[in-house]
Write an enzyme that holds these catalytic residues in place. Structure first.
Site, PDB file in Angstrom:
ATOM      1  N   ALA A  69       2.786   6.074  -4.342  1.00  0.00           N
ATOM      2  CA  ALA A  69       4.192   5.681  -4.555  1.00  0.00           C
ATOM      3  C   ALA A  69       4.355   4.937  -5.881  1.00  0.00           C
ATOM      4  O   ALA A  69       5.486   4.699  -6.309  1.00  0.00           O
ATOM      5  CB  ALA A  69       4.672   4.819  -3.397  1.00  0.00           C
ATOM      6  N   ASP A  73      -1.592  13.437  -0.987  1.00  0.00           N
ATOM      7  CA  ASP A  73      -1.764  12.027  -1.314  1.00  0.00           C
ATOM      8  C   ASP A  73      -1.365  11.746  -2.769  1.00  0.00           C
ATOM      9  O   ASP A  73      -2.151  11.960  -3.699  1.00  0.00           O
ATOM     10  CB  ASP A  73      -3.217  11.606  -1.050  1.00  0.00           C
ATOM     11  CG  ASP A  73      -3.405  10.097  -1.138  1.00  0.00           C
ATOM     12  OD1 ASP A  73      -2.494   9.400  -1.608  1.00  0.00           O
ATOM     13  OD2 ASP A  73      -4.486   9.614  -0.725  1.00  0.00           O
ATOM     14  N   LYS A 115      -7.447   6.108 -12.931  1.00  0.00           N
ATOM     15  CA  LYS A 115      -8.877   6.222 -12.656  1.00  0.00           C
ATOM     16  C   LYS A 115      -9.267   7.664 -12.462  1.00  0.00           C
ATOM     17  O   LYS A 115      -8.515   8.450 -11.906  1.00  0.00           O
ATOM     18  CB  LYS A 115      -9.206   5.483 -11.378  1.00  0.00           C
ATOM     19  CG  LYS A 115      -9.610   4.099 -11.625  1.00  0.00           C
ATOM     20  CD  LYS A 115     -10.057   3.503 -10.338  1.00  0.00           C
ATOM     21  CE  LYS A 115      -9.302   2.230 -10.154  1.00  0.00           C
ATOM     22  NZ  LYS A 115      -7.902   2.453  -9.869  1.00  0.00           N
ATOM     23  N   LYS A 173      -1.453  -4.143   2.777  1.00  0.00           N
ATOM     24  CA  LYS A 173      -1.371  -3.563   1.427  1.00  0.00           C
ATOM     25  C   LYS A 173       0.045  -3.008   1.282  1.00  0.00           C
ATOM     26  O   LYS A 173       0.423  -2.078   1.975  1.00  0.00           O
ATOM     27  CB  LYS A 173      -2.425  -2.459   1.271  1.00  0.00           C
ATOM     28  CG  LYS A 173      -2.357  -1.702  -0.058  1.00  0.00           C
ATOM     29  CD  LYS A 173      -3.465  -0.650  -0.164  1.00  0.00           C
ATOM     30  CE  LYS A 173      -3.172   0.366  -1.258  1.00  0.00           C
ATOM     31  NZ  LYS A 173      -4.169   1.459  -1.308  1.00  0.00           N
ATOM     32  N   GLU A 206      -0.467  -8.187 -10.267  1.00  0.00           N
ATOM     33  CA  GLU A 206      -0.456  -7.721  -8.866  1.00  0.00           C
ATOM     34  C   GLU A 206      -1.511  -8.442  -8.024  1.00  0.00           C
ATOM     35  O   GLU A 206      -2.394  -9.123  -8.547  1.00  0.00           O
ATOM     36  CB  GLU A 206      -0.675  -6.209  -8.800  1.00  0.00           C
ATOM     37  CG  GLU A 206      -2.039  -5.772  -9.317  1.00  0.00           C
ATOM     38  CD  GLU A 206      -2.524  -4.462  -8.695  1.00  0.00           C
ATOM     39  OE1 GLU A 206      -2.631  -4.396  -7.460  1.00  0.00           O
ATOM     40  OE2 GLU A 206      -2.820  -3.534  -9.469  1.00  0.00           O
ATOM     41  N   VAL A 255       0.913  -1.786  -7.299  1.00  0.00           N
ATOM     42  CA  VAL A 255       1.706  -1.635  -8.517  1.00  0.00           C
ATOM     43  C   VAL A 255       3.178  -1.423  -8.154  1.00  0.00           C
ATOM     44  O   VAL A 255       4.075  -2.077  -8.709  1.00  0.00           O
ATOM     45  CB  VAL A 255       1.164  -0.469  -9.378  1.00  0.00           C
ATOM     46  CG1 VAL A 255       2.145  -0.112 -10.498  1.00  0.00           C
ATOM     47  CG2 VAL A 255      -0.195  -0.846  -9.959  1.00  0.00           C
TER      48      VAL A 255
HETATM   49  N1  PSU Z   1      -6.578   0.565  -9.304  1.00  0.00           N
HETATM   50  C1  PSU Z   1      -7.563  -0.372  -9.417  1.00  0.00           C
HETATM   51  N2  PSU Z   1      -7.648  -1.333  -8.495  1.00  0.00           N
HETATM   52  C2  PSU Z   1      -6.727  -1.435  -7.518  1.00  0.00           C
HETATM   53  C3  PSU Z   1      -5.664  -0.462  -7.439  1.00  0.00           C
HETATM   54  C4  PSU Z   1      -5.642   0.515  -8.349  1.00  0.00           C
HETATM   55  O1  PSU Z   1      -8.379  -0.327 -10.309  1.00  0.00           O
HETATM   56  O2  PSU Z   1      -6.848  -2.353  -6.729  1.00  0.00           O
HETATM   57  C5  PSU Z   1      -4.583  -0.638  -6.424  1.00  0.00           C
HETATM   58  C6  PSU Z   1      -3.244  -0.942  -7.131  1.00  0.00           C
HETATM   59  O3  PSU Z   1      -2.608  -1.992  -6.446  1.00  0.00           O
HETATM   60  C7  PSU Z   1      -2.471   0.354  -6.961  1.00  0.00           C
HETATM   61  C8  PSU Z   1      -2.982   0.807  -5.614  1.00  0.00           C
HETATM   62  O4  PSU Z   1      -1.072   0.167  -6.989  1.00  0.00           O
HETATM   63  O5  PSU Z   1      -4.378   0.532  -5.661  1.00  0.00           O
HETATM   64  C9  PSU Z   1      -2.720   2.255  -5.366  1.00  0.00           C
HETATM   65  O6  PSU Z   1      -3.003   2.526  -4.035  1.00  0.00           O
HETATM   66  P1  PSU Z   1      -2.613   3.945  -3.405  1.00  0.00           P
HETATM   67  O7  PSU Z   1      -3.497   4.904  -4.159  1.00  0.00           O
HETATM   68  O8  PSU Z   1      -2.943   3.815  -1.950  1.00  0.00           O
HETATM   69  O9  PSU Z   1      -1.157   4.135  -3.717  1.00  0.00           O
HETATM   70 MN    MN Z   2      -2.183   7.232  -1.251  1.00  0.00          MN
END
Ligand code: PSU
Ligand code: MN
Length: 304
Positions: free
Chosen positions: A141, A138, A159, A86, A25, A106
């Site tokens: 996706a 929140d 995480k 993003k 990614e 992802v």
């Molecule tokens: N976890 C990490 N580093 C990252 C991300 C997740 O350790 O950069 C990124 C990935 O691209 C993941 C995205 O798909 O954050 C998720 O963002 P959101 O929580 O806004 O869906």
């Molecule tokens: Mn989100």
């Protein structure tokens, strides 16, 4: 209309020779790590895939083209680019149509990997159910993508900035297999242990590849989440990282950080609070995931 896909020379050759390919990614490069470590890590991860006998395909949208694999100068430029979108499932088509540049999360990386016929994808951590989701709603996706796109995603668990039990519940509801590698519990990204029992455990790449193929045989849509614990020598024990996470979450709340900004904000604060140690751990676990993903891709191509 032809697909707006552009392959790097290396990936095009691998496709022609039917060699194993691992998708990577780009949000981790543009929104997940600071420069210059982001570019250094992306390069090291690509190299790890090659050393493991597969071909890396870093995925990103540049000027309206979906790139499957980047040339060295493109990767360098992306690492310092400003105003990069993003991209998740919701934004991918719009970014391409507007001829803009966007990094794939992802979810969006899975979509592009599938368009390119790539079955396996290595990353650090997936998005999930955020703490307080009962009021903020929140939920990344990434979770629904895993339920509908047939790519096996290798990550180091969710995480601990997320609500891991809720994330696991949503994945179960959506029918996503969560496979822990070499241990009975789910790893927690910077730490090997979450103390939560994993729904499934497999110890070899061959088993994971067989399970990927069986889903197709049975007509099950969606992918698999493989949770691979960070190597022991690189982990930050749970007792050490949890207070740091709590502090970062409090800062996010105080500053009203929301939506797409939440994950990048928290990662940046945790980086500051740990004086960069979280980044060292992050790099080690992504390399580890790249090795496993390559082994799975090799198994899949050997049995095809
Ligand atoms: N976890 C990490 N580093 C990252 C991300 C997740 O350790 O950069 C990124 C990935 O691209 C993941 C995205 O798909 O954050 C998720 O963002 P959101 O929580 O806004 O869906
Ligand atoms: Mn989100």
């Amino acid at each position: 209309m032809t697909l707006p896909l552009t392959y790097s020379a290396e990936v095009a050759a691998a496709r022609a020779e039917k060699r194993p390919i691992v998708a990577l990614e780009s949000t981790i490069i543009t929104h997940g790590m600071p420069w210059p470590q982001n570019v250094e890590t992306a390069r090291a991860v690509e190299e790890e895939v090659r050393k493991s006998g597969a071909v890396p395909a870093t995925i990103v949208v540049m000027n309206g083209q979906i790139h499957i694999g980047l040339e060295a100068d493109q990767l360098e430029a992306l690492g310092q680019a400003k105003d990069v979108m993003k991209l998740s499932r919701a934004d991918l088509a719009a970014c391409v149509a507007m001829r803009r540049t966007g990094a794939t999360t992802v979810a969006a990386t899975m979509i592009c990997a599938q368009l390119a016929g790539i079955d396996v994808f290595a990353t650090g951590g997936i998005g999930g159910v955020h703490r307080g989701a009962e009021t903020s709603f929140d939920i990344s996706a990434d979770l629904s993508e895993l339920s509908q796109t047939a790519v096996t995603v290798v990550a180091a668990g969710a995480k601990a900035i997320l609500d891991i039990p809720k994330t696991m519940e949503v994945l179960e509801t959506m029918g996503v297999p969560v496979i822990s590698v070499g241990q009975d519990s789910i790893p927690a990204f910077w730490s090997r242990e979450s103390h939560l029992k994993a729904p499934l455990r497999m110890d070899t790449a061959a088993e994971i590849a067989a399970s990927h193929k069986m889903r197709a045989v049975l007509g099950l849509k969606g992918g698999q989440l493989v949770t691979n614990p960070i190597p022991k020598d690189a982990e930050i024990p749970r007792e050490e990282i949890v207070p740091v996470i709590e502090a970062a979450l409090a800062e996010a709340e105080a500053q009203n950080i929301s939506a797409k900004e939440v994950t990048p904000f928290l990662l940046d604060r945790i980086f500051e609070h740990t004086k960069g140690r979280s980044l060292d751990a992050n790099i080690a676990l992504v390399l580890n995931n790249a090795r496993l993903a390559s082994a799975i891709a090799k198994e899949l191509s050997a049995t095809r």
